[in-house]
Motif scaffolding. Structure first.
Motif, PDB file in Angstrom:
ATOM      1  N   SER A 192      27.972  41.217   7.633  1.00  0.00           N
ATOM      2  CA  SER A 192      29.250  40.539   7.684  1.00  0.00           C
ATOM      3  C   SER A 192      30.346  41.522   8.078  1.00  0.00           C
ATOM      4  O   SER A 192      31.287  41.163   8.763  1.00  0.00           O
ATOM      5  CB  SER A 192      29.565  39.902   6.334  1.00  0.00           C
ATOM      6  OG  SER A 192      29.672  40.899   5.364  1.00  0.00           O
ATOM      7  N   SER A 193      30.209  42.795   7.672  1.00  0.00           N
ATOM      8  CA  SER A 193      31.282  43.708   8.017  1.00  0.00           C
ATOM      9  C   SER A 193      31.194  44.139   9.472  1.00  0.00           C
ATOM     10  O   SER A 193      32.155  44.609  10.038  1.00  0.00           O
ATOM     11  CB  SER A 193      31.239  44.927   7.089  1.00  0.00           C
ATOM     12  OG  SER A 193      29.981  45.510   7.156  1.00  0.00           O
ATOM     13  N   ILE A 201      33.222  52.379   1.526  1.00  0.00           N
ATOM     14  CA  ILE A 201      31.986  52.324   0.736  1.00  0.00           C
ATOM     15  C   ILE A 201      31.967  53.360  -0.381  1.00  0.00           C
ATOM     16  O   ILE A 201      31.612  53.065  -1.524  1.00  0.00           O
ATOM     17  CB  ILE A 201      30.767  52.525   1.650  1.00  0.00           C
ATOM     18  CG1 ILE A 201      30.474  51.235   2.406  1.00  0.00           C
ATOM     19  CG2 ILE A 201      29.538  52.928   0.841  1.00  0.00           C
ATOM     20  CD1 ILE A 201      29.218  51.291   3.206  1.00  0.00           C
ATOM     21  N   TRP A 260      22.890  50.938  -5.577  1.00  0.00           N
ATOM     22  CA  TRP A 260      24.058  50.278  -4.969  1.00  0.00           C
ATOM     23  C   TRP A 260      24.315  50.845  -3.570  1.00  0.00           C
ATOM     24  O   TRP A 260      24.478  50.105  -2.600  1.00  0.00           O
ATOM     25  CB  TRP A 260      25.254  50.498  -5.888  1.00  0.00           C
ATOM     26  CG  TRP A 260      26.553  50.028  -5.346  1.00  0.00           C
ATOM     27  CD1 TRP A 260      27.372  50.694  -4.475  1.00  0.00           C
ATOM     28  CD2 TRP A 260      27.211  48.789  -5.632  1.00  0.00           C
ATOM     29  NE1 TRP A 260      28.487  49.969  -4.211  1.00  0.00           N
ATOM     30  CE2 TRP A 260      28.425  48.782  -4.899  1.00  0.00           C
ATOM     31  CE3 TRP A 260      26.894  47.690  -6.427  1.00  0.00           C
ATOM     32  CZ2 TRP A 260      29.310  47.719  -4.953  1.00  0.00           C
ATOM     33  CZ3 TRP A 260      27.786  46.644  -6.476  1.00  0.00           C
ATOM     34  CH2 TRP A 260      28.978  46.652  -5.745  1.00  0.00           C
ATOM     35  N   LEU A 295      32.974  41.340  -7.293  1.00  0.00           N
ATOM     36  CA  LEU A 295      33.866  41.974  -6.334  1.00  0.00           C
ATOM     37  C   LEU A 295      33.932  41.187  -5.036  1.00  0.00           C
ATOM     38  O   LEU A 295      34.931  41.199  -4.342  1.00  0.00           O
ATOM     39  CB  LEU A 295      33.394  43.403  -6.059  1.00  0.00           C
ATOM     40  CG  LEU A 295      33.463  44.343  -7.266  1.00  0.00           C
ATOM     41  CD1 LEU A 295      32.926  45.711  -6.919  1.00  0.00           C
ATOM     42  CD2 LEU A 295      34.893  44.451  -7.765  1.00  0.00           C
ATOM     43  N   ARG A 296      32.863  40.503  -4.695  1.00  0.00           N
ATOM     44  CA  ARG A 296      32.800  39.836  -3.407  1.00  0.00           C
ATOM     45  C   ARG A 296      33.261  38.386  -3.489  1.00  0.00           C
ATOM     46  O   ARG A 296      33.948  37.909  -2.603  1.00  0.00           O
ATOM     47  CB  ARG A 296      31.357  39.891  -2.902  1.00  0.00           C
ATOM     48  CG  ARG A 296      31.170  39.439  -1.490  1.00  0.00           C
ATOM     49  CD  ARG A 296      29.744  39.716  -1.086  1.00  0.00           C
ATOM     50  NE  ARG A 296      29.326  38.820  -0.034  1.00  0.00           N
ATOM     51  CZ  ARG A 296      29.545  39.056   1.258  1.00  0.00           C
ATOM     52  NH1 ARG A 296      30.173  40.149   1.619  1.00  0.00           N
ATOM     53  NH2 ARG A 296      29.126  38.221   2.166  1.00  0.00           N
ATOM     54  N   ILE A 339      30.925  31.878   0.900  1.00  0.00           N
ATOM     55  CA  ILE A 339      29.613  32.049   0.276  1.00  0.00           C
ATOM     56  C   ILE A 339      29.314  30.841  -0.589  1.00  0.00           C
ATOM     57  O   ILE A 339      30.138  30.438  -1.405  1.00  0.00           O
ATOM     58  CB  ILE A 339      29.596  33.322  -0.584  1.00  0.00           C
ATOM     59  CG1 ILE A 339      29.912  34.521   0.295  1.00  0.00           C
ATOM     60  CG2 ILE A 339      28.271  33.490  -1.267  1.00  0.00           C
ATOM     61  CD1 ILE A 339      30.293  35.727  -0.489  1.00  0.00           C
ATOM     62  N   TYR A 390      28.481  43.106  -8.013  1.00  0.00           N
ATOM     63  CA  TYR A 390      28.555  42.854  -6.583  1.00  0.00           C
ATOM     64  C   TYR A 390      29.232  41.515  -6.315  1.00  0.00           C
ATOM     65  O   TYR A 390      30.175  41.421  -5.530  1.00  0.00           O
ATOM     66  CB  TYR A 390      27.148  42.866  -5.985  1.00  0.00           C
ATOM     67  CG  TYR A 390      27.137  42.507  -4.521  1.00  0.00           C
ATOM     68  CD1 TYR A 390      27.524  43.434  -3.575  1.00  0.00           C
ATOM     69  CD2 TYR A 390      26.769  41.242  -4.104  1.00  0.00           C
ATOM     70  CE1 TYR A 390      27.547  43.110  -2.241  1.00  0.00           C
ATOM     71  CE2 TYR A 390      26.780  40.902  -2.766  1.00  0.00           C
ATOM     72  CZ  TYR A 390      27.164  41.839  -1.834  1.00  0.00           C
ATOM     73  OH  TYR A 390      27.194  41.515  -0.521  1.00  0.00           O
ATOM     74  N   MET A 401      24.084  49.080   0.040  1.00  0.00           N
ATOM     75  CA  MET A 401      25.276  49.003   0.886  1.00  0.00           C
ATOM     76  C   MET A 401      25.020  49.617   2.262  1.00  0.00           C
ATOM     77  O   MET A 401      25.533  49.148   3.273  1.00  0.00           O
ATOM     78  CB  MET A 401      26.430  49.762   0.219  1.00  0.00           C
ATOM     79  CG  MET A 401      27.022  49.037  -0.940  1.00  0.00           C
ATOM     80  SD  MET A 401      27.744  47.522  -0.386  1.00  0.00           S
ATOM     81  CE  MET A 401      28.053  46.734  -1.924  1.00  0.00           C
ATOM     82  N   MET A 425      34.117  34.919   8.664  1.00  0.00           N
ATOM     83  CA  MET A 425      33.075  34.988   7.642  1.00  0.00           C
ATOM     84  C   MET A 425      33.031  33.677   6.860  1.00  0.00           C
ATOM     85  O   MET A 425      34.052  33.180   6.424  1.00  0.00           O
ATOM     86  CB  MET A 425      33.373  36.143   6.696  1.00  0.00           C
ATOM     87  CG  MET A 425      32.199  36.498   5.856  1.00  0.00           C
ATOM     88  SD  MET A 425      32.483  38.052   5.021  1.00  0.00           S
ATOM     89  CE  MET A 425      33.545  37.580   3.704  1.00  0.00           C
ATOM     90  N   VAL A 457      25.975  42.389   3.371  1.00  0.00           N
ATOM     91  CA  VAL A 457      27.287  43.023   3.453  1.00  0.00           C
ATOM     92  C   VAL A 457      27.505  43.658   4.814  1.00  0.00           C
ATOM     93  O   VAL A 457      28.504  43.425   5.491  1.00  0.00           O
ATOM     94  CB  VAL A 457      27.396  44.125   2.386  1.00  0.00           C
ATOM     95  CG1 VAL A 457      28.816  44.565   2.285  1.00  0.00           C
ATOM     96  CG2 VAL A 457      26.841  43.643   1.098  1.00  0.00           C
ATOM     97  N   ALA A 507      38.995  45.711  -2.198  1.00  0.00           N
ATOM     98  CA  ALA A 507      38.569  45.274  -0.878  1.00  0.00           C
ATOM     99  C   ALA A 507      39.090  46.223   0.206  1.00  0.00           C
ATOM    100  O   ALA A 507      38.579  46.236   1.322  1.00  0.00           O
ATOM    101  CB  ALA A 507      39.073  43.864  -0.621  1.00  0.00           C
TER     102      ALA A 507
END
Lengths: 159, 318
Positions: free
Chosen positions: A156-157, A97, A142, A45-46, A4, A42, A146, A1, A153, A93
């Motif tokens: 990337s996951s 979800i 949210w 946390l990221r 950012i 968001y 998600m 990843m 998100v 992390a």
């Protein structure tokens, strides 16, 4: 990843601010989620190196200015909320979800509770339970973001 | 179940600037200082005005989708010229309606005023037509934001009305917009007069519902359900004789010292976009010297000094 870059962070924050500035009225005003706080949470946390307590404070100040209420109430609420978000960020992390959503919901409630306390101290009235509706719509938004396949998100996951 | 958020591992493990606790302390302190400054001193008005002037383009952008939808809708609905003419006519009608409303109540009022004060002079009030930008950011404070500001010579304290009744008062003025507090807000009070018998009182917003109440009136007060409340004008803010509310609930339980009176505002704030900002032209009204020149006992009753006074003399007349 990939790391950012700061561009999407600030672009999304600007977009959230615009959403907040939309001319809401009536029912939609009561239901309106806190776009700016959701975006802040968001990114906190990221990517806490890009969006941290300082960013949250600044966003809070902007909210104070556009809401026209007592100056500093949103700033304090956002600061507290993002502090708790940052403190447990590494643990979070590992959550899935739904656990994250529950956690974010608690954070949204905390932010609202803080502003509520400020308002009551400043001589405001006590509100009904409808006061907390933005937290509920906020967490629904949210979850929608998600779970929808279009957000960064999920991409990337999946990779 | 995919993990919702994967945090970044690229940011060095140890060094992340000041610790969260230190940041929390710094920014909470800053917020608290701002809170105290804003609550106790009024230094931040200019800051707020300046920022809102800067944020004006953003606000315009945010309002653009709504305006676009409205404009497109209007185009398909009617011809553009008709829409324009219609809006011009509507604004004229609104102005006329407000004046008409004033005249109607003036007639009722005139006789009483002539008797009490000799001659009541009401000069024409300059009125500005404003448009609601948005209903405020906080649904629980009864405020709206309109599109006229200090650039258009709007000053804080002006009364705001629609074609039916009083809506509220301008409480904050920004360069391009101003904030109107509705009469239903807890912090706003309006000196009113019962149209039927001239009884004077002060109406307070109730806050949690869209109602106003008249506290501190004795239980034997002569107010009935359906009574119309109009502005008394003794505060020098609201023009005299504008409709305010209609009494919907009177509870004169003798167990409590005060009557419990609730009235419903007549203005329909949700129904339209345009409203009028009016101001009373600055005229010196030497109420005290008037009283001295005119040793009429009823004059004292009408003097603006006893604002909250319920005029007991009129009870006998009704």
């Amino acid at each position: 990843m990939a790391t950012i870059s700061s561009k999407p962070v600030y672009l999304s924050l600007l977009l959230a601010l615009l959403c907040q500035l939309l001319p809401w009225s009536g029912i939609s005003l009561i239901l309106r989620p806190e776009f700016l706080l959701l975006t802040i949470l968001y990114w906190t946390l990221r990517a806490p190196h890009l969006c941290n307590i300082g960013t949250a404070w600044f966003a809070g100040i902007l909210m104070d200015l556009i809401s026209g209420g007592l100056f500093g109430q949103f700033a304090l609420a956002y600061t507290l909320t993002s502090y708790i978000a940052v403190t447990y960020q590494r643990r979070l992390a590992l959550f899935d979800i739904w656990q994250q959503a529950g956690y974010v919901f608690l954070l949204l409630l905390l932010a609202q509770l803080t502003t509520l306390i400020m308002k009551v101290f400043a001589g405001g009235e006590l509100f009904g339970w409808q006061y907390f509706l933005p937290s509920i719509t906020g967490i629904l938004l949210w979850l929608f973001m998600m779970l929808s396949p279009f957000t960064i998100v999920s991409h990337s996951s999946r990779n | 179940m995919p993990r919702a958020i994967e945090h970044q591992h690229h940011t060095g493990f140890f060094v992340r600037g000041p610790s969260p606790a230190a940041r929390l302390l710094l920014f909470s302190l800053l917020s608290l200082v701002l809170l105290a400054t804003d609550a106790k001193l009024n230094y931040l008005t200019e800051v707020r005005q300046g920022f809102l002037a800067l944020a004006h383009p953003l606000q315009l952008i945010a309002n653009a989708p709504r305006n676009l939808i409205q404009n497109v809708g209007a185009y398909f609905h009617t011809q553009t010229s008709v829409v324009h003419e219609n809006s011009v006519l509507r604004s004229q009608a609104l102005k006329h309606a407000a004046e008409l409303q004033r005249y109607k109540t003036l007639e009722v009022e005139n006789e009483r005023l002539r008797k009490l004060l000799g001659a009541a002079q009401l000069s024409s009030q300059p009125a500005r037509l404003a448009e609601i930008l948005h209903m405020g950011r906080d649904p629980f404070t009864h405020k709206v934001v309109v599109n006229l500001g200090s650039r258009q010579n709007i000053v804080a304290g002006q009364a705001v009305i629609d074609e039916v009744a009083i809506i509220g008062q301008v409480t904050r003025v920004y360069p391009f917009s101003s904030e109107v507090t509705l009469i239903t807000d807890k912090g706003l009070s309006v000196p009113v007069l019962v149209e039927r018998n001239g009884l004077r009182a002060i109406a307070f917003g109730r806050g949690h519902d869209a109602m106003i109440e008249l506290p501190s009136l004795p239980t034997n007060v002569d107010i009935r359900v359906g009574d119309k409340l109009i502005t008394s004008g003794i505060d020098g803010i609201y023009p005299t004789g504008l409709a305010v509310a209609e009494v919907t609930h009177v509870d004169t339980n003798t167990d409590t010292p005060f009557a419990h009176i609730i009235a419903k505002p007549l203005a329909g704030i949700e129904n339209h976009k345009q409203l009028l900002l009016v101001s009373i032209p600055k005229v010196d009204r030497p109420a005290d010297s008037n009283t001295l020149q005119n040793p009429d006992p009823q004059q004292n009753v009408a003097s603006p000094r006893n604002k909250k006074a319920v005029t007991p003399k009129r009870h006998g007349n009704n």
